[in-house]
Motif scaffolding. Structure first.
Motif, PDB file in Angstrom:
ATOM      1  N   LYS A  78      22.780  37.064  89.005  1.00 23.61           N
ATOM      2  CA  LYS A  78      23.929  36.410  89.649  1.00 23.61           C
ATOM      3  C   LYS A  78      23.515  35.221  90.519  1.00 23.61           C
ATOM      4  O   LYS A  78      24.308  34.312  90.743  1.00 23.61           O
ATOM      5  N   SER A  79      22.239  35.236  90.989  1.00 24.00           N
ATOM      6  CA  SER A  79      21.784  34.130  91.844  1.00 24.00           C
ATOM      7  C   SER A  79      21.833  32.802  91.080  1.00 24.00           C
ATOM      8  O   SER A  79      22.033  31.749  91.668  1.00 24.00           O
ATOM      9  N   LEU A  80      21.645  32.849  89.754  1.00 26.79           N
ATOM     10  CA  LEU A  80      21.716  31.627  88.944  1.00 26.79           C
ATOM     11  C   LEU A  80      23.133  31.054  88.966  1.00 26.79           C
ATOM     12  O   LEU A  80      23.322  29.844  89.078  1.00 26.79           O
ATOM     13  N   ASN A  81      24.127  31.947  88.845  1.00 23.25           N
ATOM     14  CA  ASN A  81      25.521  31.500  88.882  1.00 23.25           C
ATOM     15  C   ASN A  81      25.879  30.913  90.245  1.00 23.25           C
ATOM     16  O   ASN A  81      26.560  29.892  90.335  1.00 23.25           O
ATOM     17  N   PHE A  82      25.410  31.577  91.305  1.00 23.47           N
ATOM     18  CA  PHE A  82      25.669  31.070  92.660  1.00 23.47           C
ATOM     19  C   PHE A  82      24.966  29.728  92.878  1.00 23.47           C
ATOM     20  O   PHE A  82      25.510  28.840  93.532  1.00 23.47           O
ATOM     21  N   LEU A  83      23.749  29.603  92.317  1.00 19.19           N
ATOM     22  CA  LEU A  83      22.981  28.352  92.463  1.00 19.19           C
ATOM     23  C   LEU A  83      23.738  27.186  91.818  1.00 19.19           C
ATOM     24  O   LEU A  83      23.842  26.095  92.397  1.00 19.19           O
ATOM     25  N   PHE A  84      24.278  27.430  90.634  1.00 18.38           N
ATOM     26  CA  PHE A  84      25.047  26.388  89.933  1.00 18.38           C
ATOM     27  C   PHE A  84      26.249  25.973  90.782  1.00 18.38           C
ATOM     28  O   PHE A  84      26.513  24.782  90.962  1.00 18.38           O
ATOM     29  N   ASP A  85      26.982  26.975  91.299  1.00 16.15           N
ATOM     30  CA  ASP A  85      28.165  26.685  92.129  1.00 16.15           C
ATOM     31  C   ASP A  85      27.776  25.892  93.365  1.00 16.15           C
ATOM     32  O   ASP A  85      28.489  24.980  93.780  1.00 16.15           O
ATOM     33  N   GLU A  86      26.639  26.268  93.942  1.00  7.87           N
ATOM     34  CA  GLU A  86      26.191  25.625  95.179  1.00  7.87           C
ATOM     35  C   GLU A  86      25.848  24.155  94.933  1.00  7.87           C
ATOM     36  O   GLU A  86      26.249  23.271  95.684  1.00  7.87           O
ATOM     37  N   ILE A  87      25.096  23.903  93.859  1.00  5.90           N
ATOM     38  CA  ILE A  87      24.651  22.537  93.568  1.00  5.90           C
ATOM     39  C   ILE A  87      25.820  21.639  93.164  1.00  5.90           C
ATOM     40  O   ILE A  87      25.950  20.516  93.639  1.00  5.90           O
ATOM     41  N   PHE A  88      26.669  22.151  92.293  1.00  6.93           N
ATOM     42  CA  PHE A  88      27.697  21.280  91.710  1.00  6.93           C
ATOM     43  C   PHE A  88      29.085  21.470  92.308  1.00  6.93           C
ATOM     44  O   PHE A  88      30.064  20.960  91.754  1.00  6.93           O
ATOM     45  N   ASN A  89      29.169  22.183  93.429  1.00  6.82           N
ATOM     46  CA  ASN A  89      30.482  22.460  94.016  1.00  6.82           C
ATOM     47  C   ASN A  89      31.324  21.203  94.267  1.00  6.82           C
ATOM     48  O   ASN A  89      32.517  21.204  93.974  1.00  6.82           O
ATOM     49  N   PRO A  90      30.742  20.110  94.796  1.00 13.11           N
ATOM     50  CA  PRO A  90      31.578  18.922  95.032  1.00 13.11           C
ATOM     51  C   PRO A  90      32.269  18.421  93.758  1.00 13.11           C
ATOM     52  O   PRO A  90      33.388  17.925  93.808  1.00 13.11           O
ATOM     53  N   PHE A  91      31.607  18.552  92.602  1.00 13.01           N
ATOM     54  CA  PHE A  91      32.214  18.105  91.345  1.00 13.01           C
ATOM     55  C   PHE A  91      33.209  19.140  90.825  1.00 13.01           C
ATOM     56  O   PHE A  91      34.247  18.800  90.293  1.00 13.01           O
ATOM     57  N   LEU A  92      32.852  20.413  91.001  1.00 19.63           N
ATOM     58  CA  LEU A  92      33.694  21.477  90.461  1.00 19.63           C
ATOM     59  C   LEU A  92      35.042  21.552  91.161  1.00 19.63           C
ATOM     60  O   LEU A  92      36.057  21.859  90.545  1.00 19.63           O
ATOM     61  N   ARG A  93      35.063  21.267  92.460  1.00 23.30           N
ATOM     62  CA  ARG A  93      36.321  21.418  93.204  1.00 23.30           C
ATOM     63  C   ARG A  93      37.217  20.189  93.070  1.00 23.30           C
ATOM     64  O   ARG A  93      38.366  20.217  93.484  1.00 23.30           O
ATOM     65  N   TYR A  94      36.663  19.091  92.473  1.00 23.34           N
ATOM     66  CA  TYR A  94      37.462  17.900  92.307  1.00 23.34           C
ATOM     67  C   TYR A  94      38.584  18.167  91.300  1.00 23.34           C
ATOM     68  O   TYR A  94      38.363  18.705  90.238  1.00 23.34           O
TER      69      TYR A  94
END
Lengths: 172, 271
Positions: free
Chosen positions: B32-48
């Motif tokens: 699950k840490s991989l999924n959290f890592l992805f969310d953490e890194i790309f959150n600014p793009f994902l929430r747009y």
């Protein structure tokens, strides 16, 4: 294939697929959206040399997993079906839009269904509306897929996607 | 001259499918840490972009007798929570009147968190929040709207500094609830499952129970997690089940569209 360019395009598609931007074109209260990664999987599978297509399929599956809820389900599913598509491209050609749409629909139902099933087993959770969402996503992907396919075709040269065999067979 | 080695298609496929199966078989705790890592890194793009295609509520006209929808929801939630509290106090009073068993408990600790992103799609209705295990967050804890105390979901996954909130409308979400039947003046125990859209469904309730549209639905108490029932929403639609006419088909509308929230509150497990 130019792997760095492939990675850049895959990253963009992954961010679009898992982010909120595509909600502008989502349909219904279930927020059904087209599956860009699946369309890309089919495009790569249908146009790349076997070894490249197999590696790319697993990498696309990895991207779908890491942007999703758990690791593994999409790698297995996309890897299996992407590899199958890369083998079938020698006999099944997807030049017409209707063929592309049909292939996207079938692949979306089967590969999406398998991935969700594996995910449900791994996380030990059931999803109540799974069938309607998979079917909705498949239909939506099949409808807009051929148009997105055209965009990918424009990028084929940039990606250095080798489709010599594909052209040779289609001209027979 | 050195000849370029080529690996067979079969070998590549076998290697990659083995890696994939291993990834699949690895426990979620480990990956699950991989999924959290992805969310953490790309959150600014994902929430747009917008969280969901939500209908916009507009007031028809403004007058002294009208209040805004948000104000109405706030008052409505507060009223029902107060009534639930009152009933819980009544029960406690009845118990205490007989025998005093233990000293009174202080309120459950609450942690406020910021919503980093909301993933709202057919298969996923989740919020990513900026609190994790180091803040005392654990799986199964209840998540509320701060100030209004209406339940919007539970914690489904945690990392050190981040957590995922599975909303009550998520099709994977299953929650024990209480329906307050206004006609029968009593609670009915039930199980609510998200419909993957904007509501929840309550199956397997006999039509012998008198339940109507507008009846309130509460999250049932759970030892160590939720001490008093807290409101989730109200029954927006009720009809006889098409497959089994002896059962109700109940649709629950949550009080707050959780995807619009910027902050949430988590009730920390007392155990």
């Amino acid at each position: 294939m130019k792997w760095i360019r492939f990675t850049i395009l895959l990253l963009i598609l992954t961010l679009l697929n898992s982010g909120n931007l595509l909600n502008f074109i989502s349909l219904g209260s279930s927020n059904v959206r087209p599956d860009l990664l699946l369309i890309f999987l089919l495009f790569i599978g249908a146009n790349c040399e076997s070894n490249e297509a197999i590696i790319a399929s697993f990498v696309i599956g990895f991207a779908a997993d890491i942007s999703g809820a758990s690791m593994g389900p999409y790698m297995v599913s996309f890897g299996l079906f992407g590899s199958a598509v890369s083998q079938m491209r020698k006999v099944v050609l997807m030049r017409r839009m209707t063929h592309q749409a049909l292939a996207i629909f079938v692949l979306s139902v089967i590969a999406g269904g398998l991935a969700e099933l594996l995910g449900a087993i791994k996380l030990n959770t059931g999803t109540a509306n799974i069938f309607s969402v998979i079917l909705g996503t498949s239909v939506y992907s099949a409808v807009v897929g051929p148009l997105i396919w055209q965009l990918f075709s424009l990028l084929a040269g940039w990606l250095n996607v080798s489709d010599k065999q594909y052209k040779r067979q289609s001209s027979r | 001259m050195a000849r370029k080695k080529t690996v067979s298609t079969g070998k590549i496929f076998a290697t990659l499918i083995t890696i994939s199966v291993i990834m699949l078989l690895l426990p979620q705790k480990g990956t699950k840490s991989l999924n959290f890592l992805f969310d953490e890194i790309f959150n600014p793009f994902l929430r747009y972009g917008m969280a969901t295609a939500e209908e916009v509520f507009r007031m028809s006209s403004s007058s002294e007798e009208q209040i805004s929808r948000s104000e109405y929801d706030k008052l409505w939630t507060a009223y029902h929570n107060l009534r639930s509290d009152l009933m819980a106090f009544h029960k406690k009073y009845e118990k205490l009147a007989k025998i005093r068993t233990s000293p009174p408990k202080s309120g459950a600790p609450i942690v406020l968190a910021e919503v980093l992103n909301s993933s709202i799609s057919g298969l996923r209705q989740e919020l990513l929040i900026n609190r994790g295990q180091i803040d005392g967050i654990g799986v199964g804890q209840y998540v509320l709207v701060p100030g209004e105390h209406s339940i919007i979901g539970t914690i489904s996954e945690t990392s050190n500094a981040k957590s995922r909130v599975r909303l009550v409308t998520d099709a994977k979400h299953d929650l024990k609830v209480l329906i307050w039947s206004e006609a029968m003046k009593k609670y009915i125990e039930a199980q609510m499952i998200g419909d993957g859209k904007k509501s929840g469904k309550i199956p397997l309730i006999s039509t012998e129970y008198e339940i109507n549209t507008g009846d309130t639905v509460y999250a049932a108490t759970k030892k160590g997690y939720l001490e008093t029932p807290r409101i989730i929403g109200e029954i927006s639609k009720i009809s006889r089940d098409q497959n089994n006419p002896l059962l109700w088909d109940i649709t629950v509308r949550p009080v707050y569209p959780a995807e619009e929230l910027n902050d949430v509150a988590i009730i920390i497990n007392e155990n």
